[in-house]
Design an enzyme around this catalytic site. Structure first.
Site, PDB file in Angstrom:
ATOM      1  CG  ASP A 137       2.050  -4.018   2.723  1.00 42.93           C
ATOM      2  OD1 ASP A 137       1.123  -4.743   3.113  1.00 42.93           O
ATOM      3  OD2 ASP A 137       3.105  -4.480   2.257  1.00 42.93           O
ATOM      4  CG  ASP A 138      -4.498  -1.298   0.712  1.00 39.60           C
ATOM      5  OD1 ASP A 138      -5.057  -2.336   1.101  1.00 39.60           O
ATOM      6  OD2 ASP A 138      -5.127  -0.325   0.260  1.00 39.60           O
ATOM      7  CB  CYS A 139      -4.536  -6.394   0.355  1.00 41.64           C
ATOM      8  SG  CYS A 139      -5.088  -6.566   2.064  1.00 41.64           S
TER       9      CYS A 139
ATOM     10  CD1 TRP B  88       1.765  -0.409  -1.797  1.00 44.51           C
ATOM     11  CD2 TRP B  88       3.598  -1.607  -1.326  1.00 44.51           C
ATOM     12  NE1 TRP B  88       2.858   0.414  -1.956  1.00 44.51           N
ATOM     13  CE2 TRP B  88       3.996  -0.290  -1.680  1.00 44.51           C
ATOM     14  CE3 TRP B  88       4.581  -2.533  -1.009  1.00 44.51           C
ATOM     15  CZ2 TRP B  88       5.318   0.110  -1.694  1.00 44.51           C
ATOM     16  CZ3 TRP B  88       5.909  -2.142  -1.029  1.00 44.51           C
ATOM     17  CH2 TRP B  88       6.263  -0.841  -1.370  1.00 44.51           C
TER      18      TRP B  88
END
Length: 821
Positions: A307-309, A311
């Protein structure tokens, strides 16, 4: 001292030595026989170190040896490691968007290696339309990454490239992308990923999960992601954390998902990163349809999903949070949907344990994620030692002369000549009465005339350093006598006191080079543009320079990611050059083009729109097709009409002239088995109107030959872009045209070259129906090389085209069946 104490001390010293070697002196090998023996293990009995076993078996054995607490501690970007098994801590986050960067915490610079080669930002490199170049850049960057890993400064997992399709010209991250066309973006992604990952001798192997990796790439941000922070309406929180992209399945298949699919299927990328936003109400990182069903099930990812940071925190802290989630809810939904790694790992351990104790996530699901992660590390040689011949790489392989030249060449190949009245290239010598000749005298003006860090764009080094800088001013001084008067030193040009000096510098010169544009204060991660114009004081500087006595020759050089509307100046300046953010070697590339050492051949990978385009639709609209009811124009060259565009996608001029002829078969016949159904489409004129591509073998190929002749006086490179258009009689809003191929070639003056395109009929002539089915229609399809464009500053640009009739035959007329999807 007792023998046991001595042994304990020796063991402790050895462990510290090994750990120090990993941190500072070089990479550790987990399955080091001596180290494991000193830890009290018989390496033969550790199946995760048995090289004869498949990686999946080894990873499963390793995970089975971990406690629950140890497992959870490995599922964030800063994995803690397991000392008792000789597994060191590992930071998963490194970045290499256009060069190894210390933006990710897995990589840093020190006195051993102070910087890495700064290549142009992706959009400019993509403008070269050169697949060979893209792969070469990836190979050079992965060489530097391996070199840094060998001296303990870098990990092996790099969260690059960005393969989003840039559909809105205001997007702050447009510079990170390869443009607005899904085919172009996918070809860039596949080649760059292959350049980063491929180990020679292991390109094609039966089991992809056994294929060694040089470094592990990551295609991001999955999926429709085209907004950072849009502030046009201050009453609403319109940013990437709150945004819910409403996108029909048709556009997902046709545009947004296609580059990610190609990253997985053809690039064999080791990782996919899901984006912050929601799509049709569901957060991308919590959507099992997008992750488990599509990325893993349909496309067959061999690797991990991250996942993106932030998230998890972003999902639960926003006021309109998804399903009133707690952090435990968010982390469990993500991992059950298919996420294997949480980018901001300091949130994971507590929340994940809560999720397990509350029965929202099972240990078996955690095990599955860990196996995916450890298989990637095994493919990278983290357990067994470097695959390929990479241990020799070191300090001297970073910022090498060859890599610096490759960075300059990438910028040269991408720079786009947008306007030229034959004033460029500037002569290297001017005649004098005594016949000795003289160098040209030029004025170098504008806030980017002596650019350094601005040339790097985003995802560059956090410290703003590079191997070296070759500024435009530096490089131009190698060709000409220079009068330097910037006028202002930053893109806002708030201090206008230097404007008159800049205007005066143009007096008595052979040419004026005016360096204008944007920087990260206007377009960056978390910063979308508010309009498509230059900062107003730059226009004032342009006004100040363009006054009587007018400059003998005025050339504008634009440094930017997205396009700017210069239509008011098209009739007043002699030439316009777009140089993107060209990297630290960019000044040399710009000068080489201005003075004709290299011929410009770059083509725009995005459309440059008129300034009022953004007034017609909000960034919150992801709709690609025009919406007359709302007054929305279409997005990208596929759906936007010429009257909304200043410079079209695929446009670029040269210092020489090329002519085209095109040849193709008049028809292609497809024979269907009697059991395959024909599909109804609007206004059919054929017995079998179309077929469903998913049910077809799709082996038919067609060869298109575009013969390119250089009829100018100079040798030059040239990019041939091939478009296809569907038959006119199909109902609905279909793309006006789409890219089906491109090649960059070099042709000497007076010579011609046949450029062949071998197209798969289903892939190149199909369309996506309103109900998201890929159909191949029968009828007359158009193939064109180049643009047919009228408007903007181009006025007219001609293409050469032909038609191919696709005929679909199914059994006999008595057995033919037509279905309505």
């Amino acid at each position: 001292m007792a023998a046991a104490s001595i042994l304990q001390l020796l063991f402790s010293l050895h462990f510290l030595f090994v750990l120090f070697a990993y941190v500072k002196g070089g990479p550790i090998v987990v399955c080091d026989t001596r180290a494991l023996a000193e830890l009290g293990y018989d390496p033969i009995k550790l199946h995760f170190c048995d090289k004869s076993l498949p990686y999946q078996v080894r990873a499963k054995d390793l995970v089975g040896r971990l406690t629950l607490d140890e497992k959870i501690a490995q599922l964030g970007d800063k994995a803690e490691g397991v000392k008792r098994l000789h597994i060191p801590a590992y930071n998963w986050r490194s970045e290499a968007l256009h060069g190894v960067s210390d933006v990710g915490f897995g990589t840093h610079f020190d006195d051993t290696i102070r910087a890495a080669t700064s290549f142009p930002t992706v959009l400019l490199t993509a403008a070269s339309f050169n697949e060979t170049l893209w792969k070469a850049v990836g190979e050079a960057i992965s060489d530097e990454a391996r070199a840094m890993h060998n001296v303990g400064l870098s990990g092996l997992t790099f969260w690059s490239p960005n393969v989003n399709v840039a559909t809105d010209p205001r997007w702050g991250r447009i510079q990170e992308t390869a443009g607005e066309d899904p085919f172009l973006v996918s070809r860039y992604g596949v080649n760059y990923v292959r350049g980063l990952q491929d180990v020679k001798g292991y390109i094609n192997v039966p089991d992809k999960n056994s294929r060694p990796l040089k470094v592990a790439a990551c295609c991001k941000y999955y999926t429709p992601y085209d907004m950072e922070k849009w502030t046009a309406d201050p009453t609403k929180k319109t940013d990437r954390y709150h945004f819910d992209a409403q996108v029909p399945d048709r556009d997902m298949l046709e545009t947004y998902n296609y580059p990610f699919e190609m990253c997985v299927k053809e690039g064999d990328v080791a990782s996919i990163m899901c984006s912050y936003n929601r799509v049709n109400g569901i957060p991308t990182c919590a959507d099992p349809k997008l992750l488990n069903s599509t990325v893993r099930g349909l496309w067959g990812l061999n690797g991990y999903i991250v996942d993106d940071c932030d998230w998890v925190v972003a999902t639960v802290l926003i006021p309109e949070r998804y399903r009133n989630d707690t952090p435990a809810d968010a982390i469990s939904q993500a991992f059950r949907a298919g996420v294997d790694l949480d980018c901001r790992g300091n949130y994971s351990p507590h929340y994940m344990m809560d999720a397990i104790t509350q029965g929202k996530l099972s240990e078996a699901e955690i095990d599955h994620a860990l196996i995916n992660l450890y298989v990637v590390l095994m493919r990278l040689g983290w357990f067994d030692g470097s695959p390929g011949d990479y241990l020799h790489l070191g300090q001297n392989d970073v910022c090498s002369k060859e890599n610096l030249e490759l960075a300059a060449e990438a910028a040269r190949q991408g720079i786009v000549l947008l306007l030229n009245d034959n004033s460029l290239p500037l002569p290297l010598n001017y005649s004098t009465p005594d016949g000795s000749g003289r160098k040209p005298t030029v004025a170098v003006v504008g806030p980017h005339a002596n650019a350094t860090t601005a040339m790097l764009g985003n995802y560059a080094l956090k410290t703003g350093t590079a191997c070296r800088y070759v500024t435009p001013l530096d490089a131009i001084q190698g060709y000409a006598n220079v009068k330097y008067a910037p006028g202002c030193l930053d893109v806002n040009c708030e201090d206008t006191s230097g404007f008159q000096e800049a205007a005066k510098a143009t007096d008595g010169t052979d040419a004026t080079f005016l360096f204008l544009g944007l920087d990260l204060s206007y377009e960056d991660e978390d910063s979308d543009r508010q309009n498509l114009y230059l900062p107003k004081n730059q226009i004032a500087l342009l006004d100040a320079v363009f006054k009587e006595p007018y400059p003998s020759l005025l050339v504008i050089v634009v440094l930017s990611g997205g396009g700017v509307d210069l239509s008011d100046w098209g009739s007043k300046v002699h030439a316009i050059l777009w140089a993107g953010y060209p990297g630290a070697e960019g000044g040399q590339a710009i000068a080489d083009i201005l003075f004709g050492k290299h011929d410009p051949a770059g083509r725009l990978p995005i459309s440059w729109y008129k300034g009022d385009y953004t007034n017609k639709l909000p960034m919150t609209s992801m709709q690609l097709r025009p919406n007359p009811a709302l007054g929305y124009p279409g997005r990208t060259y596929k759906f936007c009409t010429d009257d909304g565009i200043v410079f079209p996608f695929g446009f670029g001029m040269s210092y020489t002239t090329f002519n085209y002829t095109i040849s193709a078969p008049k028809s292609v016949s497809i024979e269907l088995p009697e059991t395959q159904k024909c599909i109804h489409i609007a206004n059919p004129t054929e017995d079998c109107p179309s077929i469903l591509v998913a049910n077809s073998k799709c082996t038919e190929m067609v060869k298109i030959v575009v013969t390119v002749m250089n009829i100018g006086q100079r040798n030059g490179a040239h990019v041939v872009v091939l478009f296809s258009s569907p038959p006119d009689n199909i109902g609905g809003t279909l793309p006006r045209k789409r890219v089906v191929g491109f090649q960059r070639v070099f042709i000497k003056s007076g010579e011609s070259l046949p450029v062949e395109f071998n197209l798969n009929v289903c892939k190149s002539f199909s369309f996506i129906s309103e109900d998201a089915n890929e159909l191949l229609p029968a009828g007359d399809h158009s193939i064109a090389a180049g643009n047919d464009f009228t408007g903007g500053l181009v006025f007219t640009e001609s293409a050469v085209s032909t038609k191919i009739s696709i005929m679909i035959h199914q059994g006999t007329s008595q057995t033919r069946r037509i279905d309505h999807l």
